[in-house]
Scaffold this active site. Structure first.
Site, PDB file in Angstrom:
ATOM      1  N   ASP A 146     -41.186  25.602  -4.186  1.00 29.35           N
ATOM      2  CA  ASP A 146     -41.747  26.743  -4.927  1.00 29.35           C
ATOM      3  C   ASP A 146     -41.735  27.947  -3.991  1.00 29.35           C
ATOM      4  O   ASP A 146     -42.289  27.897  -2.895  1.00 29.35           O
ATOM      5  CB  ASP A 146     -43.180  26.407  -5.371  1.00 29.35           C
ATOM      6  CG  ASP A 146     -43.754  27.446  -6.316  1.00 29.35           C
ATOM      7  OD1 ASP A 146     -44.296  27.062  -7.358  1.00 29.35           O
ATOM      8  OD2 ASP A 146     -43.674  28.655  -6.012  1.00 29.35           O
ATOM      9  N   ASP A 161     -38.791  30.113  -9.990  1.00 30.43           N
ATOM     10  CA  ASP A 161     -38.904  29.971  -8.516  1.00 30.43           C
ATOM     11  C   ASP A 161     -39.297  28.564  -8.086  1.00 30.43           C
ATOM     12  O   ASP A 161     -39.793  28.369  -6.987  1.00 30.43           O
ATOM     13  CB  ASP A 161     -39.891  30.995  -7.955  1.00 30.43           C
ATOM     14  CG  ASP A 161     -41.337  30.551  -8.052  1.00 30.43           C
ATOM     15  OD1 ASP A 161     -41.669  29.840  -9.021  1.00 30.43           O
ATOM     16  OD2 ASP A 161     -42.119  30.892  -7.149  1.00 30.43           O
ATOM     17  N   GLU A 162     -39.041  27.582  -8.953  1.00 26.91           N
ATOM     18  CA  GLU A 162     -39.586  26.255  -8.696  1.00 26.91           C
ATOM     19  C   GLU A 162     -38.616  25.181  -9.179  1.00 26.91           C
ATOM     20  O   GLU A 162     -38.028  25.319 -10.246  1.00 26.91           O
ATOM     21  CB  GLU A 162     -40.895  26.185  -9.505  1.00 26.91           C
ATOM     22  CG  GLU A 162     -41.775  25.047  -9.248  1.00 26.91           C
ATOM     23  CD  GLU A 162     -42.916  25.023 -10.287  1.00 26.91           C
ATOM     24  OE1 GLU A 162     -43.526  23.972 -10.415  1.00 26.91           O
ATOM     25  OE2 GLU A 162     -43.165  26.040 -10.971  1.00 26.91           O
TER      26      GLU A 162
HETATM   27  P1  TTP Z   1     -45.554  31.287  -9.165  1.00 29.31           P
HETATM   28  O1  TTP Z   1     -44.709  30.364  -8.344  1.00 29.31           O
HETATM   29  O2  TTP Z   1     -46.667  30.703  -9.945  1.00 29.31           O
HETATM   30  O3  TTP Z   1     -46.225  32.377  -8.222  1.00 29.31           O
HETATM   31  P2  TTP Z   1     -45.638  33.100  -6.953  1.00 29.31           P
HETATM   32  O4  TTP Z   1     -44.309  32.579  -6.565  1.00 29.31           O
HETATM   33  O5  TTP Z   1     -45.701  34.572  -7.182  1.00 29.31           O
HETATM   34  O6  TTP Z   1     -46.727  32.754  -5.837  1.00 29.31           O
HETATM   35  P3  TTP Z   1     -46.956  31.354  -5.110  1.00 29.31           P
HETATM   36  O7  TTP Z   1     -46.727  31.637  -3.657  1.00 29.31           O
HETATM   37  O8  TTP Z   1     -48.373  31.009  -5.401  1.00 29.31           O
HETATM   38  O9  TTP Z   1     -45.981  30.382  -5.661  1.00 29.31           O
HETATM   39  O10 TTP Z   1     -44.656  32.099 -10.157  1.00 29.31           O
HETATM   40  C1  TTP Z   1     -43.365  32.545  -9.799  1.00 29.31           C
HETATM   41  C2  TTP Z   1     -43.126  33.930 -10.367  1.00 29.31           C
HETATM   42  O11 TTP Z   1     -43.284  33.898 -11.779  1.00 29.31           O
HETATM   43  C3  TTP Z   1     -44.087  34.970  -9.852  1.00 29.31           C
HETATM   44  O12 TTP Z   1     -43.638  35.553  -8.641  1.00 29.31           O
HETATM   45  C4  TTP Z   1     -44.161  35.930 -10.978  1.00 29.31           C
HETATM   46  C5  TTP Z   1     -43.883  35.112 -12.217  1.00 29.31           C
HETATM   47  N1  TTP Z   1     -45.143  34.867 -12.952  1.00 29.31           N
HETATM   48  C6  TTP Z   1     -45.526  35.737 -13.961  1.00 29.31           C
HETATM   49  O13 TTP Z   1     -44.800  36.695 -14.263  1.00 29.31           O
HETATM   50  N2  TTP Z   1     -46.698  35.512 -14.627  1.00 29.31           N
HETATM   51  C7  TTP Z   1     -47.534  34.466 -14.304  1.00 29.31           C
HETATM   52  O14 TTP Z   1     -48.607  34.300 -14.907  1.00 29.31           O
HETATM   53  C8  TTP Z   1     -47.128  33.565 -13.269  1.00 29.31           C
HETATM   54  C9  TTP Z   1     -48.002  32.403 -12.896  1.00 29.31           C
HETATM   55  C10 TTP Z   1     -45.931  33.808 -12.623  1.00 29.31           C
HETATM   56 MG    MG Z   2     -43.979  30.542  -6.425  1.00 26.63          MG
END
Ligand code: TTP
Ligand code: MG
Length: 412
Positions: free
Chosen positions: A14, A108-109
């Site tokens: 992720d 992103d995962e």
């Molecule tokens: P995430 O992997 O949940 O968050 P992140 O990568 O920003 O942070 P983390 O380090 O905790 O993993 O989500 C990936 C992307 O998806 C995030 O950068 C933006 C988008 N996203 C949204 O647009 N709305 C949301 O509610 C979430 C959870 C994510």
């Molecule tokens: Mg993320």
């Protein structure tokens, strides 16, 4: 003696603060500052934010007005979905170099099955280290990675030491690392179940295994209790499902007795829309063109399609389009419905379009509910989670026969 099967080695990756991290890469003067991706103002929602902004309590999906109050000094950027999607595709290619068994979960995962590639979890650690180094070199971005014997533990592990984490979580470490976490971290535990569990003084994952199984069953029901206990023990046997290069996703059913009741037809339409939406989410895809296929009692087959203004993975949106097609573009007359199918094409990776960047809160809630339901269904099958609407449906479906090899109706 060697075991018959090599031990499973599952990796979950992720990206850290993904959209924000890409923006910081593009403009290094943003580094070290609280950065929020989203639109300010009353209707805005936070997409994500840098870890510096998280210190102020800012979180994804938070109303922008709350974020502005928590962190007035934050910098805001509207977000560039096409850039993030491009980076996501490039990272995907890096993952594909490791193994063909890659299951993307979101922009992103992803899960990777390293069984057979890494001899054991420590071998998995080495693969993870190399993978992180490669992403850092190619993209100048950090990823957090978890390596474990199954998907659930790998996902938990990737989150344990974010950002830039690498955690190997063997079963032996489940008591030390999994059990202290809040029950909300278990797949299938939403706010409601968590609240119910709190009334039984169950707050941590470890608490689940401390109370007698009977009591747990009384609180959450038998099948959810079994599911939660398995996860709390660190058990999860779901496989990593590599995404097929799907051009379309569809679901259809043939009925041995024609459906004539409009309510019943609407209900099967909902079921098919839900099935298609769920498959989209499982595959990390959204689709743009909704197809409806109807064969009437006299064997006339209608295929109709409509292209949506924006791609979707939401059952409500697919259902609304299918309903419109049924109402306006098909003349059932007094003919009953012998076959009904819903499909979607124009597929693309979720998050690569413009729309999902700043979703309205209602859609976001709907998506969250759908994802929570997916998690439970994955474990227990279709019947485990049903919308109230489906539950009201009479028991004993009308002679439903298994789905035909789905051929998607052509766009007309
Ligand atoms: P995430 O992997 O949940 O968050 P992140 O990568 O920003 O942070 P983390 O380090 O905790 O993993 O989500 C990936 C992307 O998806 C995030 O950068 C933006 C988008 N996203 C949204 O647009 N709305 C949301 O509610 C979430 C959870 C994510
Ligand atoms: Mg993320």
């Amino acid at each position: 003696m060697k075991p018959a099967h090599p031990p499973r080695v599952i990796l979950h990756l992720d990206m850290d603060a993904f959209y924000a991290a890409v923006e910081i890469r593009e403009d290094p003067t943003l580094a070290g500052k609280p950065l929020i991706i989203g639109h300010r103002g009353r209707r805005g929602v936070v997409s994500t934010c840098s870890y510096e902004a998280r210190k102020f309590g800012v979180r994804s999906a938070m109303p922008s007005v709350t974020a502005e109050r928590l962190c007035p000094e934050a910098l805001w950027l509207p977000g560039r979905m096409d850039l993030y999607a491009q980076v996501s595709r490039e990272i995907r290619r890096t993952l594909d170099d490791v193994t063909p068994v890659v299951e993307p979960i979101s922009i992103d995962e992803a899960f990777l099955d390293l069984t057979g590639i890494a001899a054991d979890l420590e071998g998995g650690r080495k693969v993870a280290r190399d993978l992180k180094a490669r992403i850092r070199a190619d993209q100048r971005l950090t990823a957090s990675v978890g390596v474990a014997p199954n998907k659930f533990l790998a996902k938990v592990a990737s989150d344990l030491e974010k950002p830039d984490g690498l955690v190997v979580l063997p079963l032996e470490e489940v008591p030390a690392r999994l059990h202290p976490l809040p029950v909300e971290r278990l797949w299938g535990v939403g706010p409601k179940t968590a609240a119910r569990l709190r009334t039984a003084s169950i707050r941590s994952i470890g608490d689940i295994l401390k109370i007698p199984r009977r009591r747990l069953e009384a609180f959450v029901g038998g099948s959810l209790a079994a599911h939660l206990c398995a996860l709390a023990r660190g058990e999860d046997d779901r496989s990593v499902e590599p995404d097929r290069e799907a051009k379309s996703i569809s679901e259809e059913r043939t009925y041995s007795t024609d459906l004539t009741d409009p309510d019943e037809i609407d209900q099967v339409l909902l079921e098919r829309a839900e099935g298609v939406a769920r498959e989209l989410r499982r595959s990390g895809l959204v689709g743009r063109t909704v197809h409806l296929k109807v064969r009437t009692g006299d064997f006339t087959t209608w295929t109709r399609a409509v292209t949506l203004p924006a791609p979707t993975d939401l059952p409500e949106v697919i259902l609304a389009a299918a309903r419109r097609l049924l109402a306006r573009r098909i003349r059932l007359r007094e003919q009953g419905v012998r076959l009904l199918g819903v499909g979607i094409s124009g597929l693309e990776p979720a998050g690569s379009g413009q729309k999902s960047l700043f979703p309205d809160p209602a859609q976001e809630k709907s998506r969250r509910l759908a994802r929570a339901a997916d998690a439970v269904r994955d474990r227990f099958g279709e019947e485990a989670v049903q919308r109230a609407r489906l539950l009201r449906r009479r028991r004993g479906k009308k002679g439903e026969t298994p789905p035909e090899a789905s051929s998607l109706p052509s766009v007309d």
